[in-house]
Design a protein around this motif. Sequence first.
Motif, PDB file in Angstrom:
ATOM      1  N   ARG A  82       0.902  -1.089   0.152  1.00 35.75           N
ATOM      2  CA  ARG A  82       0.026   0.101   0.015  1.00 35.75           C
ATOM      3  C   ARG A  82       0.678   1.284   0.060  1.00 35.75           C
ATOM      4  NH1 ARG A  82      -5.523   0.631   0.561  1.00 35.75           N
ATOM      5  NH2 ARG A  82      -5.256  -0.717  -1.234  1.00 35.75           N
ATOM      6  N   GLN A  83       1.738   1.063   0.758  1.00 36.10           N
ATOM      7  CA  GLN A  83       2.818   2.440   0.992  1.00 36.10           C
ATOM      8  C   GLN A  83       3.639   2.541  -0.485  1.00 36.10           C
ATOM      9  OE1 GLN A  83       5.866   1.342   3.940  1.00 36.10           O
ATOM     10  NE2 GLN A  83       5.860   3.498   4.629  1.00 36.10           N
ATOM     11  N   ALA A  84       4.081   1.498  -1.123  1.00 35.27           N
ATOM     12  CA  ALA A  84       4.532   1.829  -2.303  1.00 35.27           C
ATOM     13  C   ALA A  84       3.986   2.249  -3.575  1.00 35.27           C
ATOM     14  CB  ALA A  84       5.408   0.183  -2.541  1.00 35.27           C
ATOM     15  N   ASP A  85       2.657   1.750  -3.538  1.00 35.14           N
ATOM     16  CA  ASP A  85       1.913   2.065  -4.623  1.00 35.14           C
ATOM     17  C   ASP A  85       0.278   2.278  -3.904  1.00 35.14           C
ATOM     18  OD1 ASP A  85       0.340   2.270  -7.022  1.00 35.14           O
ATOM     19  OD2 ASP A  85       1.275   0.573  -7.864  1.00 35.14           O
ATOM     20  N   PRO A  86       0.086   3.400  -3.530  1.00 30.72           N
ATOM     21  CA  PRO A  86      -1.226   3.471  -2.719  1.00 30.72           C
ATOM     22  C   PRO A  86      -2.338   3.157  -3.402  1.00 30.72           C
ATOM     23  CG  PRO A  86       0.236   5.628  -2.539  1.00 30.72           C
ATOM     24  CD  PRO A  86       0.875   4.470  -3.486  1.00 30.72           C
ATOM     25  N   THR A  87      -2.431   3.097  -4.809  1.00 38.94           N
ATOM     26  CA  THR A  87      -3.836   3.064  -5.503  1.00 38.94           C
ATOM     27  C   THR A  87      -3.816   1.633  -6.052  1.00 38.94           C
ATOM     28  OG1 THR A  87      -3.196   4.134  -7.446  1.00 38.94           O
ATOM     29  CG2 THR A  87      -4.320   5.506  -5.686  1.00 38.94           C
ATOM     30  N   LEU A  88      -2.597   0.982  -5.946  1.00 41.43           N
ATOM     31  CA  LEU A  88      -2.748  -0.702  -6.122  1.00 41.43           C
ATOM     32  C   LEU A  88      -3.818  -1.367  -5.620  1.00 41.43           C
ATOM     33  CD1 LEU A  88      -1.079  -2.694  -7.944  1.00 41.43           C
ATOM     34  CD2 LEU A  88       0.155  -3.056  -5.699  1.00 41.43           C
TER      35      LEU A  88
END
Length: 364
Positions: free
Chosen positions: A194-200
């Motif tokens: 979630r942190q690395a790619d918040p809308t994934l």
Amino acid sequence: MFAGIACAMPLTLPACAQVPANANPGLRDLARARGLTFGTAVRSNLLTTDAAYAALIAREADLLVPEWEGKWEALQPERDRFDFEPLRTVLRFASSNNQRVRGHALLWHEAMPAWLAPALREGPAQAQQILETHITTVLRETRESIRDWDVVNEVIADPPGSDNPSPTEGDLRPTPWLRALGPNYIERALRLARQADPTLRLTFNDYGVESDTPWAAAKRTRLLRVVRGLLERGCPLDAVGIQGHLQMREPFRAEPFVAFLRTLREMGLATLITELDVREPDILAPSLEARDAAVAEYAIAFLTAAVEGGARTILTWGLSDRDSWLVQEPGVARRDGQFHRGHPYDSELRAKAFRARLAQFFTR
Ligand code: XIL
């Protein structure tokens, strides 16, 4: 078979296998018209070397998942050395055929490169660092191209009574990850993603929850307990992937499976069928025709329930019997000299009843 394909297809190329506008609709078009998404697992080496395979994938699938190219073994063959080339081959193919790609899998106890298990034993801080480096590096690379990843795969322990040599009473499968990081490793992986790619879209993928057996019921209970715990702790999670490696020797009944999907939905999670294929029973029907009809029947009963329960995305684990782990993997293949016919296309890439029933299912 696909005489209408618009461009000559060089054998070494990420395909230019677009389906011409006047072709008979592929499963991708039929599914889309019904508000569903149809896709399949693919192998990058075949996309670039096998024109008939590439044409079939281009024609039938809206969504691709790399069968191997997104696993640790492929992405980080040596510690801190990442190799995205095989995955990029899948991404290029998808982009030239107007297809989306989902990722599989950021954390799994199989397809681990040889260096990984010993490295995880260096201690919890090192294990956490390894997990973080992998997830952030991979998601940085795929940010633009992949919007849904199986963040954790097969983390639920098999209940007692399975073929698995080490069934456990706990809900979590004993793996090098569990040993290295303790039971909150799943939460750590999801938070890192979630942190690395918040809308994934973060997907939790697992198997063994489909049939109407006490064993599958126990696995459903375990999965629901683990997922509920994650959500209660405020852990980010968007979807549950149901692999759907079906076994015809096990009974299937819609009601418990639909209820399971609805429970997940009530928790605010999407559900999708990520790896559908069918293993035939020990005693086979007398003709190929009868076998194929039975496979199709079983798969469609399952999909009908899946859609009733709210699933909107369906991927098969490959399109043909030719390129399937059901035939190639020793632990999964039949031992009686026969080959499972558990895919929509046969070993010569001819459409079977399963393909016809899927088309019908999408148009009904
Ligand atoms: C399988 C592949 O299909 C095989 O080719 C490979 O040898 C092993 O992995 N569940 C999963 C998939 O999540 O990644 C597995 O894929 C099949 C079971």
